[in-house]
Design a protein around this motif. Sequence first.
Motif, PDB file in Angstrom:
ATOM      1  N   ASN A   1       1.311  -0.878  -0.132  1.00 18.01           N
ATOM      2  CA  ASN A   1       0.236  -0.268  -0.230  1.00 18.01           C
ATOM      3  C   ASN A   1       0.781   0.900   0.041  1.00 18.01           C
ATOM      4  O   ASN A   1       0.257   2.085  -0.103  1.00 18.01           O
ATOM      5  CB  ASN A   1      -0.958  -0.068   0.911  1.00 18.01           C
ATOM      6  CG  ASN A   1      -0.114   0.175   2.454  1.00 18.01           C
ATOM      7  OD1 ASN A   1       0.684  -1.136   2.464  1.00 18.01           O
ATOM      8  ND2 ASN A   1      -1.134   0.210   3.657  1.00 18.01           N
ATOM      9  N   PHE A   2       1.802   0.845   0.011  1.00 20.18           N
ATOM     10  CA  PHE A   2       2.960   2.122   0.449  1.00 20.18           C
ATOM     11  C   PHE A   2       4.007   2.517  -1.571  1.00 20.18           C
ATOM     12  O   PHE A   2       4.294   1.453  -1.482  1.00 20.18           O
ATOM     13  CB  PHE A   2       4.248   1.693   1.800  1.00 20.18           C
ATOM     14  CG  PHE A   2       3.664   1.896   2.509  1.00 20.18           C
ATOM     15  CD1 PHE A   2       3.444   3.398   3.233  1.00 20.18           C
ATOM     16  CD2 PHE A   2       3.568   0.993   3.695  1.00 20.18           C
ATOM     17  CE1 PHE A   2       3.470   3.202   4.550  1.00 20.18           C
ATOM     18  CE2 PHE A   2       3.468   1.012   4.747  1.00 20.18           C
ATOM     19  CZ  PHE A   2       2.708   2.604   5.216  1.00 20.18           C
ATOM     20  N   ASN A   3       3.778   3.441  -1.424  1.00 21.34           N
ATOM     21  CA  ASN A   3       3.822   3.536  -3.164  1.00 21.34           C
ATOM     22  C   ASN A   3       5.309   4.092  -3.524  1.00 21.34           C
ATOM     23  O   ASN A   3       5.995   4.128  -2.437  1.00 21.34           O
ATOM     24  CB  ASN A   3       3.232   5.445  -3.697  1.00 21.34           C
ATOM     25  CG  ASN A   3       2.025   5.255  -4.118  1.00 21.34           C
ATOM     26  OD1 ASN A   3       1.087   3.926  -3.941  1.00 21.34           O
ATOM     27  ND2 ASN A   3       1.217   5.524  -3.498  1.00 21.34           N
ATOM     28  N   GLY A   4       5.558   3.857  -4.895  1.00 17.24           N
ATOM     29  CA  GLY A   4       7.014   3.736  -4.747  1.00 17.24           C
ATOM     30  C   GLY A   4       8.353   2.819  -4.601  1.00 17.24           C
ATOM     31  O   GLY A   4       7.613   1.792  -4.132  1.00 17.24           O
ATOM     32  N   LYS A   5       9.560   3.277  -4.177  1.00 16.05           N
ATOM     33  CA  LYS A   5      10.491   1.955  -3.838  1.00 16.05           C
ATOM     34  C   LYS A   5      10.659   2.080  -2.207  1.00 16.05           C
ATOM     35  O   LYS A   5      10.949   3.505  -2.182  1.00 16.05           O
ATOM     36  CB  LYS A   5      11.745   1.775  -4.768  1.00 16.05           C
ATOM     37  CG  LYS A   5      11.662   1.966  -6.091  1.00 16.05           C
ATOM     38  CD  LYS A   5      12.655   1.284  -7.566  1.00 16.05           C
ATOM     39  CE  LYS A   5      13.822   0.360  -6.677  1.00 16.05           C
ATOM     40  NZ  LYS A   5      13.473  -0.899  -6.599  1.00 16.05           N
ATOM     41  N   SER A   6      11.221   1.305  -2.016  1.00 15.77           N
ATOM     42  CA  SER A   6      11.747   1.757  -0.264  1.00 15.77           C
ATOM     43  C   SER A   6      12.934   2.170   0.083  1.00 15.77           C
ATOM     44  O   SER A   6      12.995   3.250   0.783  1.00 15.77           O
ATOM     45  CB  SER A   6      11.316  -0.114   0.312  1.00 15.77           C
ATOM     46  OG  SER A   6      12.138  -1.003  -0.623  1.00 15.77           O
ATOM     47  N   SER A   7      13.735   1.776  -0.813  1.00 16.36           N
ATOM     48  CA  SER A   7      15.493   2.303  -0.962  1.00 16.36           C
ATOM     49  C   SER A   7      14.879   3.648  -1.194  1.00 16.36           C
ATOM     50  O   SER A   7      15.651   4.037  -0.694  1.00 16.36           O
ATOM     51  CB  SER A   7      16.006   1.113  -1.994  1.00 16.36           C
ATOM     52  OG  SER A   7      15.634   1.712  -3.263  1.00 16.36           O
ATOM     53  N   GLN A   8      14.105   4.581  -1.208  1.00 12.59           N
ATOM     54  CA  GLN A   8      14.321   5.861  -1.294  1.00 12.59           C
ATOM     55  C   GLN A   8      13.715   6.055  -0.561  1.00 12.59           C
ATOM     56  O   GLN A   8      13.480   7.440  -0.639  1.00 12.59           O
ATOM     57  CB  GLN A   8      13.471   5.920  -3.401  1.00 12.59           C
ATOM     58  CG  GLN A   8      14.361   6.158  -4.148  1.00 12.59           C
ATOM     59  CD  GLN A   8      13.218   5.703  -5.160  1.00 12.59           C
ATOM     60  OE1 GLN A   8      12.088   6.322  -5.592  1.00 12.59           O
ATOM     61  NE2 GLN A   8      13.857   5.721  -6.907  1.00 12.59           N
ATOM     62  N   LYS A   9      12.844   5.329   0.316  1.00 18.71           N
ATOM     63  CA  LYS A   9      11.813   6.039   1.446  1.00 18.71           C
ATOM     64  C   LYS A   9      12.748   5.708   2.937  1.00 18.71           C
ATOM     65  O   LYS A   9      12.624   6.468   4.175  1.00 18.71           O
ATOM     66  CB  LYS A   9      10.637   5.504   1.117  1.00 18.71           C
ATOM     67  CG  LYS A   9       9.850   5.786  -0.137  1.00 18.71           C
ATOM     68  CD  LYS A   9       8.923   4.979   0.390  1.00 18.71           C
ATOM     69  CE  LYS A   9       7.688   5.476  -1.708  1.00 18.71           C
ATOM     70  NZ  LYS A   9       7.735   6.480  -1.388  1.00 18.71           N
ATOM     71  N   ILE A  10      13.959   5.112   2.834  1.00 21.87           N
ATOM     72  CA  ILE A  10      14.329   4.880   4.469  1.00 21.87           C
ATOM     73  C   ILE A  10      14.981   5.896   4.523  1.00 21.87           C
ATOM     74  O   ILE A  10      16.326   6.045   5.742  1.00 21.87           O
ATOM     75  CB  ILE A  10      14.801   3.484   4.442  1.00 21.87           C
ATOM     76  CG1 ILE A  10      16.123   3.100   2.997  1.00 21.87           C
ATOM     77  CG2 ILE A  10      13.982   2.295   4.502  1.00 21.87           C
ATOM     78  CD1 ILE A  10      16.225   1.726   3.244  1.00 21.87           C
ATOM     79  N   ASP A  11      15.808   7.003   3.811  1.00 16.64           N
ATOM     80  CA  ASP A  11      16.141   8.095   4.196  1.00 16.64           C
ATOM     81  C   ASP A  11      15.729   8.513   5.003  1.00 16.64           C
ATOM     82  O   ASP A  11      15.130   9.240   4.737  1.00 16.64           O
ATOM     83  CB  ASP A  11      16.928   8.333   2.744  1.00 16.64           C
ATOM     84  CG  ASP A  11      18.092   9.681   3.287  1.00 16.64           C
ATOM     85  OD1 ASP A  11      18.273   9.364   4.555  1.00 16.64           O
ATOM     86  OD2 ASP A  11      19.047   9.885   2.006  1.00 16.64           O
ATOM     87  N   ILE A  12      16.085   8.743   6.126  1.00  8.99           N
ATOM     88  CA  ILE A  12      15.432   9.894   7.399  1.00  8.99           C
ATOM     89  C   ILE A  12      17.240  10.674   7.579  1.00  8.99           C
ATOM     90  O   ILE A  12      17.254  11.528   8.384  1.00  8.99           O
ATOM     91  CB  ILE A  12      15.007   9.875   8.694  1.00  8.99           C
ATOM     92  CG1 ILE A  12      16.221   8.347   9.466  1.00  8.99           C
ATOM     93  CG2 ILE A  12      14.222   8.697   8.246  1.00  8.99           C
ATOM     94  CD1 ILE A  12      15.571   7.805  10.455  1.00  8.99           C
ATOM     95  N   THR A  13      17.563  10.964   6.544  1.00  3.76           N
ATOM     96  CA  THR A  13      19.176  11.668   7.279  1.00  3.76           C
ATOM     97  C   THR A  13      18.773  13.825   6.882  1.00  3.76           C
ATOM     98  O   THR A  13      19.074  14.241   8.144  1.00  3.76           O
ATOM     99  CB  THR A  13      19.749  11.919   6.360  1.00  3.76           C
ATOM    100  OG1 THR A  13      19.712  11.788   4.995  1.00  3.76           O
ATOM    101  CG2 THR A  13      20.582  10.310   6.432  1.00  3.76           C
ATOM    102  N   LYS A  14      17.519  13.615   6.623  1.00  5.56           N
ATOM    103  CA  LYS A  14      17.217  15.076   6.655  1.00  5.56           C
ATOM    104  C   LYS A  14      16.173  15.668   7.154  1.00  5.56           C
ATOM    105  O   LYS A  14      16.732  17.023   8.139  1.00  5.56           O
ATOM    106  CB  LYS A  14      16.069  15.285   5.527  1.00  5.56           C
ATOM    107  CG  LYS A  14      15.916  16.752   5.598  1.00  5.56           C
ATOM    108  CD  LYS A  14      14.631  17.084   4.104  1.00  5.56           C
ATOM    109  CE  LYS A  14      13.961  18.474   3.850  1.00  5.56           C
ATOM    110  NZ  LYS A  14      13.365  18.914   3.015  1.00  5.56           N
TER     111      LYS A  14
END
Length: 555
Positions: free
Chosen positions: A195-208
């Motif tokens: 149900n989560f859109n996109g690719k997880s590799s692009q979403k696991i970054d919380i450095t910002k």
Amino acid sequence: MTDVKFFALGGLDENGKNSYVLEIENDIFVVNYGTKVPIVSSYGIDTLIPDYDYLKQQSKRIKGIFITDTKNDSLSGLPWLMMEIPDIPIYCSFFSKEPILERMSKYNINPKQIKINILSEEGIKINNTIIKSIPLAGALPGTIGFSFTIKEGSYLFLSNFVDGDLGVYGKTDLNNIKKNYPKIIGLFLDSGMSNFNGKSSQKIDITKELEQIFSETPKTERIIIGAYDQEMATLHQVLDMALKYDRDIVTYGRSYHQLLELLHKNNPNLKLPKILDYKYISKHDNNVVIIVSGTVERLFKRFVRITENNDVYLKFNKTDHFVMIAPPINGQETESSYVLDEIARITPKITDISEDKFYQCRPTKQDIIDVVNILKPKYFLPIQGLFRYLSVAIREVSNSGFSQSRCVILQNGKLVHFKGDELVSQKGRISNVGDIIIDGFGIGDISREVIFERETLVRDGVIIVSVLTNKKNKKIYDDIDIKYIGVITSEERDEVDEIIKNNLVSIYNKIILNDDQQLKVNSTQFQNLLKKSIRKKVFELTNKEPMIVVSFTEI
């Protein structure tokens, strides 16, 4: 033609308790044997594990238990299974061996009884089946998938992974997998986050988010991180940020500390910040990052103990900066909200990196589509998640061009039967599929009906409403935070937000601010009235009746 059957003891239409059985001719191969946190963790219920009656009855046919990773939902039921069926060989990655032995030692299982084998990419042959490991990128180092190859082709299990390169946390190379397994009959793919859109590799970054906190926090003030101990890839971003801003690390959680030591042992050139002894937290300089970690079922309890000043080593200060990277699972929303409220009583400096910003290292929608389209299996079988998300995975894969007739969705105990490379039946079913209830180290006696009722309740989801009010005039601040767990689609969210906020403010003003002098109710009646009203309005729009959790905090 080779006779192959597949079914799940757990992990289908539920979060956790993952355990899958592949029967090839007369041989049984078990993939994972995990646990699940109960929806309501009370009355002595610590955890749930898959019913092992079938495995006990067929124990002589079991050739091994294959562990993809050491997350609780993949591994943690293993000690109880080993108590019942000793001497079953265990196959895992090099990194997973020590955590498995550590977990077994907690249950006084004789190490000589445990047969752990490191499964390489070269693999092993058991009768007419070749089994190999498949390197994957995941939250933990040593995350692997498995291939079971017969003369007609291969069956692949891929779970708890990211499609990408995570350095010391592994790399997933789909093209290489396709090259090694040109004919895949069945692909068993983790689809619980479809149900989560996109690719997880692009979403696991919380450095910002982390960068802002680290850059704005003075050297004289501590940063406290709350996280699940098995999300190592995510926590490594905290370690990198600590290095960048010259802060030492205190790991306050035994499991994560041990995993970190094991990671460094296997990667001696890996650059890490200085790790300090948690026993002397009070004596350390304030220029530290304290990582408070725990399992899914233990983390919030640990925070409650600390906020109530019942912890031996750690006390929170009003100058501490908190970062919570632990979205609650279904059933823990109240506990999570309570913890955040209690922390807010100590310090207002809280950043909650919740589910809409934090992603686990698991495949999301585009990952699932890419994996299926690149590997091109004959049959796609989504696993490891709630039924509605397994259905979403099939819908999205079908929309991308994969034949829906070759998608198979199952529930626990439902059996699918292959002959050679053809699916011949989905009508079979095994008995004795369900939960075994654990209280502490032993088997509990809470009725299955109680668990069933709680599971049924959670199917309609949870809405958590957090409200800040002015301590002096009792008025509500404008920023009402609303979180949804398994309730509505993103398209409906804005409309539901507006309905909830208007309804809440209206009832609050009438009762608490006494705008309507006719209404005189106590706090319990007020909460019940509020929840009932919100639930009714949400039902009118979504046809669901979710659990409503409303939290008020005065500041």
